[in-house]
Design an enzyme around this catalytic site. Structure first.
Site, short mmCIF file in Angstrom:
data_model
loop_
_atom_site.label_atom_id
_atom_site.label_comp_id
_atom_site.label_asym_id
_atom_site.label_seq_id
_atom_site.Cartn_x
_atom_site.Cartn_y
_atom_site.Cartn_z
N HIS A 1 0.86 -1.12 0.13
CA HIS A 1 -0.02 -0.26 0.19
C HIS A 1 0.58 1.08 0.01
CE1 HIS A 1 -3.20 -2.53 2.06
NE2 HIS A 1 -3.57 -2.25 1.08
N LYS B 1 -17.08 -7.03 6.03
CA LYS B 1 -15.76 -7.59 6.65
C LYS B 1 -15.48 -7.30 7.83
CE LYS B 1 -12.26 -7.57 2.48
NZ LYS B 1 -11.38 -6.77 1.87
N ARG C 1 -2.34 -6.15 -8.05
CA ARG C 1 -0.88 -7.06 -8.31
C ARG C 1 -1.04 -7.60 -9.12
NH1 ARG C 1 -2.81 -8.02 -2.24
NH2 ARG C 1 -4.95 -7.85 -3.71
N SER D 1 -2.68 -7.96 2.86
CA SER D 1 -2.86 -7.86 4.33
C SER D 1 -3.82 -8.83 5.54
CB SER D 1 -3.80 -6.68 4.31
OG SER D 1 -3.97 -5.68 4.03
O1 PNS Z 1 -9.32 -2.89 0.73
P1 PNS Z 1 -10.42 -3.23 0.36
O2 PNS Z 1 -10.76 -4.11 0.53
O3 PNS Z 1 -10.27 -4.11 -1.12
O4 PNS Z 1 -11.61 -1.89 -0.55
C1 PNS Z 1 -12.33 -1.91 -1.03
C2 PNS Z 1 -13.06 -0.47 -0.81
C3 PNS Z 1 -13.03 -0.73 0.18
C4 PNS Z 1 -12.25 0.37 -1.67
C5 PNS Z 1 -14.29 -0.74 -1.05
O5 PNS Z 1 -15.29 -2.31 -0.79
C6 PNS Z 1 -15.80 0.14 -0.99
O6 PNS Z 1 -15.30 1.67 -2.32
N1 PNS Z 1 -16.31 0.01 -0.54
C7 PNS Z 1 -17.42 0.96 -0.17
C8 PNS Z 1 -18.68 1.39 -1.13
C9 PNS Z 1 -18.66 1.29 -2.11
O7 PNS Z 1 -18.56 2.86 -2.64
N2 PNS Z 1 -18.89 0.60 -3.00
C10 PNS Z 1 -19.45 0.78 -4.61
C11 PNS Z 1 -17.95 0.18 -5.27
S1 PNS Z 1 -18.60 -1.18 -6.31
#
Ligand code: PNS
Length: 162
Positions: free
Chosen positions: A19, A43, A92, A130
Site C-alpha cells: 500500500h 468484513k 498486483r 493484508s
Molecule cells: O482494501 P479493499 O477491501 O479492497 O477496499 C475496498 C473498498 C473499501 C475500496 C470498496 O469496498 C469501497 O469502495 N467500499 C465503499 C462502498 C462503495 O462505494 N461501493 C461501491 C463500489 S462497488
C-alpha cells in the site's frame, strides 16, 4: 493554485509496504493523497478502523501530503465531499483486475466525473496482501520488510499480547 487531491481507499487491515508503495508513487501525481479507511459491515477486521488510522498515521509520520481519514457509505460520495474526483488503487495481478474493473466501472456509473488511477504494485511487493500478512503473523512468522515496523509491532500485540 487548486490542489490536486486523490483518495486512496481501502480496508488497510493493516497497511502494508505494498500500500505504501502505491501511496508514495501517487504523491508524484497529486499534491495531497487521502488514505480513506472504509467502514465495512461485511468484513470484520482484525484492527478497528480507529486502530488502522492510528497505524497509518504512525507509518506515514511527518508527511504533510498524506491525510488519514475514514468513510462510511459510498466511495463516490466521500470523494465528492473532499473535493476530489480521483481514486487511486493498486493492482498486483490479473486476479485483482476483475474486482477492480467492476468497482471502478460501478463508481463511474454512479459519478461520471470520477476516475480511478491504477498503479501496478512494485515487484518487491506484488505477493503481499493484508490477509496473508495477518495469517503469517498469527503463526508467529516474520513479516519484517513487508510491513512498516509499527504494523509488525501491533500484529505481535494482537496475536501474542506482547
Ligand atoms: O482494501 P479493499 O477491501 O479492497 O477496499 C475496498 C473498498 C473499501 C475500496 C470498496 O469496498 C469501497 O469502495 N467500499 C465503499 C462502498 C462503495 O462505494 N461501493 C461501491 C463500489 S462497488
Amino acid at each position: 493554485m487548486k490542489q490536486r487531491i486523490a483518495v486512496y481507499p481501502g480496508s488497510f487491515d493493516p497497511i502494508t509496504y505494498g500500500h505504501m508503495d502505491i501511496l508514495f508513487r501517487s504523491l508524484e501525481l497529486f499534491d495531497k493523497v487521502i488514505m480513506a479507511v472504509a467502514y465495512n459491515i461485511e468484513k470484520k477486521g482484525l484492527f478497528t478502523v480507529e486502530e488502522r488510522k492510528d497505524i497509518i498515521r504512525e507509518a506515514v509520520k511527518g508527511n504533510e501530503h498524506v491525510i488519514v481519514d475514514s468513510f462510511e457509505g459510498l466511495l463516490v460520495d466521500y470523494v465528492k465531499k473532499v473535493n476530489s474526483r480521483f481514486v487511486v488503487r493498486g493492482l498486483r495481478a490479473m486476479s485483482d483486475f476483475e474486482y477492480e474493473f467492476q468497482m471502478a466501472s460501478m463508481n463511474r456509473n454512479l459519478n461520471k466525473d470520477m476516475d480511478t488511477i491504477f498503479m501496478m504494485t512494485s515487484k518487491d511487493y506484488f505477493f503481499i496482501s493484508s490477509r496473508t500478512i495477518k495469517e503469517v503473523a498469527s503463526f508467529g512468522g516474520n513479516v519484517d520488510g513487508l510491513v512498516p515496523p509499527v504494523v509488525a509491532k501491533c500484529l505481535k500485540e494482537k496475536f501474542f499480547n506482547t
